[in-house]
Design a protein around this motif. Sequence first.
Motif, PDB file in Angstrom:
ATOM      1  N   ARG A 153       0.843  -1.199   0.000  1.00 58.87           N
ATOM      2  CA  ARG A 153       0.000   0.000   0.000  1.00 58.87           C
ATOM      3  C   ARG A 153       0.882   1.256   0.000  1.00 58.87           C
ATOM      4  NH1 ARG A 153      -1.593   3.179   3.983  1.00 58.87           N
ATOM      5  NH2 ARG A 153      -3.372   4.517   3.571  1.00 58.87           N
ATOM      6  N   LEU A 171       3.842   1.430  -1.060  1.00 59.81           N
ATOM      7  CA  LEU A 171       4.537   1.498  -2.349  1.00 59.81           C
ATOM      8  C   LEU A 171       3.663   2.183  -3.398  1.00 59.81           C
ATOM      9  CD1 LEU A 171       6.928   0.741  -4.148  1.00 59.81           C
ATOM     10  CD2 LEU A 171       5.864  -1.474  -4.521  1.00 59.81           C
ATOM     11  N   VAL A 172       2.396   1.823  -3.426  1.00 56.73           N
ATOM     12  CA  VAL A 172       1.472   2.442  -4.385  1.00 56.73           C
ATOM     13  C   VAL A 172       1.391   3.950  -4.118  1.00 56.73           C
ATOM     14  CG1 VAL A 172      -0.932   2.531  -5.167  1.00 56.73           C
ATOM     15  CG2 VAL A 172       0.129   0.332  -4.694  1.00 56.73           C
ATOM     16  N   GLU A 207       4.588   5.649  -5.181  1.00 60.00           N
ATOM     17  CA  GLU A 207       4.697   5.794  -6.641  1.00 60.00           C
ATOM     18  C   GLU A 207       3.838   6.959  -7.141  1.00 60.00           C
ATOM     19  OE1 GLU A 207       5.717   1.216  -8.003  1.00 60.00           O
ATOM     20  OE2 GLU A 207       3.642   1.859  -7.875  1.00 60.00           O
ATOM     21  N   ARG A 208       2.669   7.080  -6.534  1.00 63.37           N
ATOM     22  CA  ARG A 208       1.791   8.202  -6.920  1.00 63.37           C
ATOM     23  C   ARG A 208       2.444   9.538  -6.552  1.00 63.37           C
ATOM     24  NH1 ARG A 208      -3.793   5.547  -4.850  1.00 63.37           N
ATOM     25  NH2 ARG A 208      -3.877   3.923  -6.414  1.00 63.37           N
TER      26      ARG A 208
END
Lengths: 333, 178
Positions: free
Chosen positions: A102, A104-105, A108-109
């Motif tokens: 989570r 990581l997502v 990345e955003r």
Amino acid sequence: MLVVGGQPICLPCAEIRDREAKAAGHNLEFARLIDPTICGLCKTDYGSGELPVVGGVPACANCSKGLYERPYPGWLKLAMAGLLLLLAGSLWRGVPYFKAGRHLVLAERAMDRADYKTASTHFTEVLKVSPTEQKVLLMGAKANLMIGNVAGADKFLKQRETYQSSDLFTEVKGLWNHAVDAYEKAVKAKTLYDAHDEEGAARLMREASDEYPQSPDLVESALNLESGVAFNHKDYDAFLRVSKELMNRFPGDPMAVGGVASALACKYAVTGDPSYHQQAEEMLEKARALAQGSAEQKTRFEEYAERIHYRLESRVIIDKPEYDRRFRQEAKR
Amino acid sequence: MFFIPGFVISIATFPGVILHEAAHLFFCKINKLAVFDVCYFRIGNPAGYVVHETTNDFKKAFMVGMGPFFVNSFFCVVFCSAAFMPAWELEVRDLLAYFFYWLGLSIGMHAFPSTQDLKEIWRMMPGEARKFNPLAIISYPIVGIVFVLNLARFFWADLGYGIAIGILAPLAIFHWLV
């Protein structure tokens, strides 16, 4: 028994007929002769009673029950139950991975919108599960390098021994090399400063800051040294300009705001313009408010404010060592 | 593209073969079709089989033929759920995660029905579709795609399918949910 062309034939004869037919270049079609009174599975002869046909095979009641209710072997049930239990345990144990996923997502955003500070915070959470995926590590390192956190980037890069070449790798490597080179220059600048070569130190620190502008520490150090040099040269316009730049970069830092008050006090001391006096007082109040956050900042600010007030009252510009020599040695006695 | 003999792949992915045959047996049982022989795994071609009674009931033929496809796909997703994040996305050195990664992909790789199963459905489908059997109508694209994928096994379509449903799809859903 088999049937060929409507005639019954035993298995050995059927094999001979089949070979002969193939040798002559054609195929014979054999069908199994089924006796509906004999169970095709257990071979029990039920006399004259015809058995129901299951899948083309006559099957007695005992055998047909087994055909429809074939059980699963014990090892299969045991293996499936074991695997599902292991899976449940693994999923429970894998909660940190999902949390890391989570983060990581979200990281990345944040990287996509160039919000490296937020990305770095999320990547720190990802690092807790010790990932070794190249892209994750390189992005984590990049996020840290982009906010000047070289030590943080190093933690990511150390997770792998080797990296495959890629655009991201090249980018991170470039950033890393600039950062390392800049910090080497900063160390040399510190040596020069300690040797009282403030101009040399400021020049080298500016080079370091220009090479790795993502580092707030280097920027702050460069501006601090430059303001010191301007003060030493009595170039109070430059002192004010650099102090304002420092304050704009670090608006929450009481000493950066206090630096502007100091420069304004210098301008007041040399020009007598009361507007500088008023602005210096306003800046001091602003810095005082900011310094309330910690006892250390408060103490440091009070020491600084005392000297600025002296400058505003006396219009005499002296540095800290001189002020200490004049007023604080006496207090110590 | 590299070639690995089928029996080697079967050995390396034997859990998928076993589950596929177990699913076949399950659907035979619930559809009350007689089962004459079951082999959950062997070194040979086919690596496993279920010899069962044939049927002219399209629904039963569809369930027996395609059932293992759905069961294997489901368990591929289930077992990969413990692995897609640590083993694929983060590459964490976790043996248990890699075990489930292998297990899930092995199962996913053996989801495709055999050509024999598909031929049976394919044979009955046109007639059933003409009778407006909704299952036959919606089966057309599913069976068609699976048929093509089955033929593309030589090009590792089965592994691609396992990765797609066990890893990429859950990842996409995870990204969408966060």
